[in-house]
Every structure is written in C-alpha cells, then in structure tokens.
Design a protein around this motif. Sequence first.
Motif, PDB file in Angstrom:
ATOM      1  N   ASN B 205       0.884  -1.265  -0.223  1.00 42.15           N
ATOM      2  CA  ASN B 205       0.112  -0.114  -0.049  1.00 42.15           C
ATOM      3  C   ASN B 205       0.739   1.640   0.167  1.00 42.15           C
ATOM      4  OD1 ASN B 205      -2.837   0.474   0.766  1.00 42.15           O
ATOM      5  ND2 ASN B 205      -2.280  -1.988   0.963  1.00 42.15           N
ATOM      6  N   LEU B 208       2.698   1.145  -2.925  1.00 38.58           N
ATOM      7  CA  LEU B 208       1.021   2.228  -4.471  1.00 38.58           C
ATOM      8  C   LEU B 208       0.866   3.379  -4.200  1.00 38.58           C
ATOM      9  CD1 LEU B 208      -1.012  -0.852  -4.360  1.00 38.58           C
ATOM     10  CD2 LEU B 208      -0.232   0.150  -6.572  1.00 38.58           C
ATOM     11  N   SER B 211       3.721   6.175  -6.013  1.00 34.45           N
ATOM     12  CA  SER B 211       3.936   5.634  -7.267  1.00 34.45           C
ATOM     13  C   SER B 211       3.005   6.549  -8.094  1.00 34.45           C
ATOM     14  CB  SER B 211       3.830   3.872  -7.070  1.00 34.45           C
ATOM     15  OG  SER B 211       1.992   3.864  -7.745  1.00 34.45           O
TER      16      SER B 211
END
Lengths: 425, 366, 328
Positions: B205, B208, B211
């Motif tokens: 998470n 992510l 990103s």
Amino acid sequence: MTLNGRLIIAGVSAIVLLGACGKEEPKPAAKAAAPAAPESITIRIGHVGPLTGGIAHLGKDNENGARLAVDEANAAGIKIDGKAAKFELIAEDDQADPKVGTTVAQKLVDAKVAGIVGHLNSGVTIPASEIYNQAGIPMISGSATNPQVTERGYKVTFRVVGRDDQQGPAIAQYLSAERKPKVVGLIDDATAYGEGIANEVEKTLKAAGIKVLPREKGTDKTTDWKAVLTKVRRGNPDAVFYGGMDATGGPLLKQSRELGMKAVFSFGDGACTNKMSELAGPAAEGMICSQAGLPPQAASKKFLDAYKAKFNVEPILYAPFTYDAANLLIAAMTKANSADPAKYLPELASISHAGATGKIKFDEKGDRKDAEITIFTMKGGKIEPTAVLQGGKSTKFDDFIKAAAAAAAPAAPAAAEPAKDEAKK
Amino acid sequence: MPHVKSQSHHLMRSPVLAWVGIALIAVALIALPFALAQIGTAWVRIANLAILFALLALGLNIVVGFAGLLDLGYIAFFAVGAYCYALLASPHFGLHLPFWLILPIGALVACLFGVLLGAPTLKLRGDYLAIVTLGFGEIVRVFLNNLARPINITNGPQGISRIDPVSIGGIKFNTTGKVFDLAISGPMKYYYLLLIVLIIAIVINIRLQNSRIGRAWEAIREDEIAARAMGINTTQIKLLAFAMGASFGGIAGGIFAAIQQFISPESFVLVESIMVLSMVVLGGMGNIWGVVAGAVLLSFVPEILRYTVLPVQNALFGRAIVEPEVIRMLLFGLALVAVMLYRPAGLFPSAVRRRELAKADARLPA
Amino acid sequence: METFLQQLFNGLTLGAVYAVVALGYTMVYGIIQLINFAHGEVVMIGAMVAFTIITLLANSGLPPVAIVLIGTSCAIPVCMIVGYALERIAYRPLRNAPRLAPLITAIGMSIVLQHVAMMVWSRNNLAFPQIIKTETYDIAGASVTNIQIVIVILCLVLMGGLLWLVHRTRLGISMRATAQNPRVAGLMGVNINREIAITFAIGAALGAVAGVMVGSYYGIAHYQMGALLGLKAFCAAVLGGIGNVPGAMVGGLLLGVIEALGAGYIGDLTDLCAVPWLFAGLAARCAAGEHISLFGSNYQDVFAFLVLIAVLVLRPSGLLGERVGDRA
C-alpha cells in the motif's frame, strides 16, 4: 546490537509483567469463592444465542430456558463430589454471526465452563463446535437443525432438537397421509434452516408420488409475499409447505388468504408457535405444523408453569429444548459426580432423561434417538397437538397420551428414583 | 506530496532511532499473542479478526481513500475469496489444494470481480456509484446463497463445512503445537500468519500510494476531468483501483475461510460492508496507518465492551440494570457518532484530507 | 393475464410503500445532498409508536379508522422530534465535513435508535393489531384489498401535497432557495438552519406515515424492520433520481413492480424445459411435467438490482434526476 538486545529484554519483561497482571484477573474470583464456602463448588454453564438482531427474541427465549434449568438445579441443592454445587449461567450474545460465534465460544472456553447450551443457528453452531471440540467441552444445541452439526463425528456435540431430515419427512408424511394433496407448493426463506427442511419435505413428497411445484423463495426478512404467492397460486396447489420462521410465515399465511388461496398451509417448527395466529389473524386457523419431541403441555406441564412464573411471558419456541439441554448437562454431572467434561461426557452420551420435550436419549452421533415428532393444528388461535410420529408411524395425539399413561404406570417408580436419590443426598 | 516527503525526512534524520523504534514494535507484535493469551485465548482470536478487518480496510481504502470511489459492496470480494478457498480445499468438491496455491487464485478471481464491478460503473459518481456497488454486493451474496440448484456449486445457505485449515510445511494451523517447550495454540499461529500478510499488505500500500498509479488515483479523486486533461487514462486507473482493492479482499477471504473452517453466505451481508467502510472513514480515509487503526479499534471496542459492561454495571449498581448486549450496542453506536463529531476527517486524517477540510471551512455556514 | 394483473397490483402496493419512504430520503437529499441513512429507523419508530397507541385503543369502542388516525397522529410528532434530533446531533455539526462523515454518524444513530426501540418495545415480533377489517375485491380476476387501495391513494396524495408544498408555498420557496445556494439564501434572509430542520421534520413525518402503512398492511412490527425497508426505498429514490419528488414516486412504484414481476416471471423465463432442443439431456424430466428453472423467485433482488444498474448506466443520475454529486 547491544542496544537492541537490551530493548528486546526490556520489551519482553514488560510483556511478561503485563501477562502476569492479566493472569491475576481471574484468580480473585476463584479465591473469593473458595474460602467463603469450603464445601461448595461453582460450576459454570455457558449459553450462547443471538441476543441482538433479527431473531434476538428467540435467543432470549433460549437463554430463559437454560436459566430456568440452572436456577432450579441451584434450588434443588445438588451435591457433586460431596460438595454443594452452585451452577452459574454465563449468557453470551453471538449476534447470529459465525465470526462472533467463534470469538464467544473461545471466551467461554477461556472461562472454563463445564458445558455449553447453544448455539441457536446451525451456521454459528458449526464453526463454534470446532472450538468446543478442541477444548473437549460438551455442547448441546436446542435449536440447530442442520444435519452437518452432528455429522462431523465430534464426540462432544449433541442436540436435543430434531434434525431437518427427521422433521421434514415427518410433516411431509403426515401431510400426504392425512390431507392427501395432489399438488403441493413449496416456499422457503433461503436460510440454512428454511431451505434445509423444505428440501427434506420435497424429497418425501416426491417419493410419495405427489406433484411438487417449482420451489419459490423469499428471505428471512421478507414481509411482502404476494408476488411469490401469486405464482404458487397459478399451480393450484392443495397444500403449501413453508420452511421458515413465524415472523415471515405469519404475513405469508395472511397474504395467501387475501389472494383467495384455499390450500392447507403447513410449517416446520420455526413457525409452529401461537404467534402465527397473532400475525395472520383468522387466516391461521387450520394450519398444521410440526415440532421435534413431545410438546411441553403433554410432557411437562411443570416446565410451562415454572417458565411463566419466572419470566412472566410464555415460552416462544425453543425454550423447552434449551431447558432440557441444560438439565441434561446437570444430570450427567450429577451422575458422574464430577463437573469435569472428560468424566461426565460418557454419562451424557448414554443418558436417558425425561425432559420437558419428552424422553431424551442420544444416538452415537449425538442426535436424539427415536425422536418423536408432534404435529400441531391451529384451533381457536392456539396450536393444539393432533398427532405424534415416531419411526414413521403416526398415532393420534390422544391415543398416544393414553398409551404413554398406560406405559408410565409401571415405569413411574423408576422415574421417581433419581428424584429420591437427590433428596437423600 | 511535500507532506509525505517531509514526514519521511523527519524519520530519516536519525536512522538509529528509527531502527530502535521498529525493533521495539516488532518485539511487541511478536509477544502480543502471548500477552493476550494470558487474559484469554479469545483475545488472540479477536486480534486475528482485527488483522483480517485491517486487510479488508486497506483494500477498501485503495478504492475509497485513494481513488475516491465510494464502494458499499466491498464485502463481495471477501466472499469471493472465501468461497474460492472453500471450494478448492474442502470435501464439497473433494478438492484439497494447498493454501499457498489457493490464495493467489482467490486474489485473482476477486480481482476479476473487481473489474466486473468497475466496468459498468465508470461513468457513475458519488451516491449513484454507492448504490450500484451496494447492489453488486447483494447480487454476489444472493448468487452464493442460491447456486445450490439446479446444479450445486456453493451448497446454498447450508454453507460449506469441513474446510481444510492452513497447513504449511506439515504444520497444521488449527492445533496447538510446541516450539522449545512453548505451547503455541492454533489462533496464535494464525496470528503470525496474518501479521506477515498484513505487513506485506501495508508495504504494498505504501509503495502504491507513492507510485505513479497512486498519484493518478489521487488526481482522479480530486478532479477527474483535470486528471484526464493531464493525460491520465481514467478508465484504466479506476479499474485498477477496483481490481487492486478487490484482490486484498480476496486474500483476506481465503484466510477467513481457513480459520473458520466453515463459511455460509450469512457472513457476507451488507452490514459487513458498512462495517469495513466505517473502519476506513473512522480511521482516516487515505491514510494507511489511520485505516489500520480504525480496523483495530472497531474490532476491539465491541469486544472490550462485551467483557466490561456487565462487571461495570455490577460494580456501580450491584446488578445489571440494562441487559449487557443492549447497552453494548448502544455504546458502540454512540462511540461512532462521538468520534465522527469530534474528528470529522477521521482519527488520523491523511495530509491531503486535512488540507481539504481546512479549505472547505466556509463553504456552508453551520 | 389475471396473474399478470395480480402481480401488477402486488407490485404497485409494495411500490407505494417504497415511494413514501423514498420521499423522506429525497426531501433531505434535495436540500443538503445528504443521504439520511437513519431514515429507515424513523419509519420503524413511527410503526412502533402507532403500534402502542393502536393496541391501547383497540378495545376502546372507537371506530377502527379513528383509532388508526389517532395512532398516526401520535406517531408523526414523535418521528418529527426524532428527525429533528438526528439533524441536530448527527448532521448539522458535520455540514462542512468530508461527505462520508455523516454516513458514519448516520450508521451510529441507526444502531442507537434500533437498540433504544429494542429496550422500549422488546425484541419480539409485534403483531400489529388488525382492527380494520380486510375486504377483498375482485378486479378482473385479481384480488385487491381495501388496505392496498388506501395505501396507493395515500401515496399519491402525499406526493401531491409535497409537490404543492415545495412549489406553491413560502416555505417551499425558501427550501428550494436553500437547496440551490445556501449562502445566497442566507443573505436573502432565509434562515437556512430552520429550513433544513423543517425538511428533516417533514421527511420524518412522511416516515411515520409509511411506518403505519407498513404495520397495518403486513401486520407486523419489529425493531429492525427499518433497515431493509430503508435500503429498498433508498434504491427507489436513486432509481428515480434522488432529490426529485416525482422521481422518488416513480422510482418506488417501478421498483415494487419490478420486484413483483421478477418474482413472478424469472422462473418461467429461465425454464430450461421451455427450450427442450437446447438441453436434450433433460427431456425425460421435462416430459414428466417438471420445470427446471435456472433462476427462480430467489433471484428477485438480483433482478431488481440489475434493472437499477442498467438504468444508472444509461442515465447516470436516475430517471428524473439532474444533478450529480461529484465526490465520494
């Protein structure tokens, strides 16, 4: 590294301390109980059922049944292992949720209960029984009817209620023999209980060569059944069976008459209550339904009076069963003279007990052996027993009572014996 | 993004301190089940459920917190994962695949369902999206409840029992085992398994969020049209959010089925979706740690109440005035209201949300 | 044909109930774009209060219609107070908060209201006194009861009254002004807090009426009856376009009819025996007069939701709705 090492030690010791604090919690209770009355032991019995949620009223009813049994046992002054036994009921709420059910089961195991009465729903009973089985604590359900509950070979899992595959065939048999319908409509509430019993009814009816309409379903919260009923009406059934509870069965029955349906309506034990006539009004007249075991009004008037006196309400549905379940645990402990599950379990498995729902014996799976199923008919707003089915044989209720009375005459002293024994002790 | 950066800089300033902190937390987490077991094994089970819900909350957080898409049917993915495991590792079909093989399958199938849900809802927003996702959740449950006829796939409301427990390298997770004279009960083993999965999930998470995809989600959440203008393929990115979120649900579902060893559709009702959403919102949407905290809090509070309500009443009044189960639910409801009134953006709001809230101050006179 | 007509009547009655509850959702949504998720509980409280009053008066010798009216007129003020309290406690402090915050307080208030009701009215299923005698009429072969007719008419009257209130009265004008732009409305001398509170109270009053309707039609009341009803009505409101008064009506009636027709006809439509050439293996069983349906009435909710999703995919803001909420 050394810093980390020290920290680990510090952390571990802190946690050990914490743990020690936690450990001490249950102790005071045990200590307090012990010196106060050296000759008494406290035996905890757990009861679990949903006390909140859609069927909370049934959960509370079950709890009341078990509570009555425990209070009676305390009043009777039972002695176990030479000490006065004080039974304590720990009532828990499983919210009819399997997740909560396992947590609560573990809580009861932690609390070192000697036996469990519950759970109410099959779906919660099954995962919870895994935990009781590992802990070796006997569990008796008064209402879980799914065959899977006792089909997994667990030695500690029992039930006093009839299985779906005992009850379903019985009501279907009675329906086909007495009312001789040509076409039967089948409706259920898409729950484990409702669908399970409807499936068994369907099997039996089909085997008897009766035409069965395609299954219709609602949910356990459905109040508007008219669309489903309209569809069933199109098939012109002479009889309809509904697998579900009274909360949905009542409106179903009422609406079927509003739609001008004349068919005989039949139900399983979930809708075998006086509530049906309250909910459906005059439409309920003449409906038939089944209950596992003997009705309390025949088996034990004493239970009904005691329940009403204590809780100021009528028992709703499964209270006689949980009353029996708790009594069975207590009776087995008394017989084994021990509250240790390992010691009284064999006694429980081989017990023969005259309870509020008739005579109870367990088979090797933990189900009721030779269970009677009683058929009721709604007359004047009250359900009245009309027939008793046992081993595929149907007897008129009055005849059954007469026969039972005749058989009871020589057996009476035997039944009275345990009571005397208790009195002696 | 500057907020996130500055936080991590702050941590990086003294690496020794950071490592010490991490080590301390690690030790505490490892020792936790032993401490809990002293109070009662039930608390280990509660901790397991809390971690399971934290996994779910993390998954839902991707959809609701990161991408800003309100999902009221999230429990469907949990159900899909659970049924995948149950069907592939139980006597129902006579299949007994190993745990580590089913888990990715469950995640993948849940992922497909995520796309299935995402595809028709791309154009919908706000409350309309909420109702469609809610419908999706109910549709999945109704199918699970009814796929017993004409062909028996899910065994309907009877549920699937005798599901295989997790077994890795010959170690069965449902029984008590011993490590150096230290008794480790079934729930404890599951605790460690869940803890590892949770840590992996948190790492994924965090990666992510920082990103390209994470920034794209944030852009969509803040202004979809602007995001599209900046060249973000909103269709793909939204579907990705649903798919990623769903796969977390699928994994959690698989583990749930293994722990319970019995599942039936009644475990996957709407209330559960709402519960997970409450965890996300109450903890602080978009903030990974907040979401985990929300899940842990909402899992523990009702159970703490279960243990304390009766003794407290007995101590105060000498007897139970209100039945414990009733007052437990009342307090739980009041707690939800109180927390939201006190901290409208959640207990630990994400940096972006906090800014947003400050900006929106004068939108409507209260 | 009779069956179809019967299903239509069944659906319309159910739909009228949904519609009245949906009006409560839509009123509140129309003015502050907030879904009052605790509205189902208001309906439940309405049914419960009416239950108590009607049970008390059932043997008083008053004409049954008067008793029901008294019950309703007691339920309305209680529900209005509950609705107002909801707004003050759970929603007003959160007007500037993120959109999901009031959702959580609504859930919290639902739990509280349910369990307060459980303490007051017990956890039993309460049999709503059937004091109005049910008369069944035969309309072209379909059975319809007097209560069904009253429910549908009442639903139309309530919607008409609401439309009149919103479009023809001073209160309605200020409500609409608040809905369009609360700050400007405030500058123009509209007391927007008052308008919003009144809207909540009106929504709750509609909920009370719906509660009495549900209780007397189905004859049962339970402390959790509001949850499912509220959910269905919320779907109905969204289907019609939330925030739009005629939309709630259309959505409610449509949802009711869809459910009834779904329950009535999914089985026939998916009957494998209707296409014997496709499933040759089933020929023997079909010839024996069996029907092997792929789906049955158990999928009526699926059917309803699929229609809902289809409508929303084609018209992303419902049948009659216009505005779209932007954020989650």
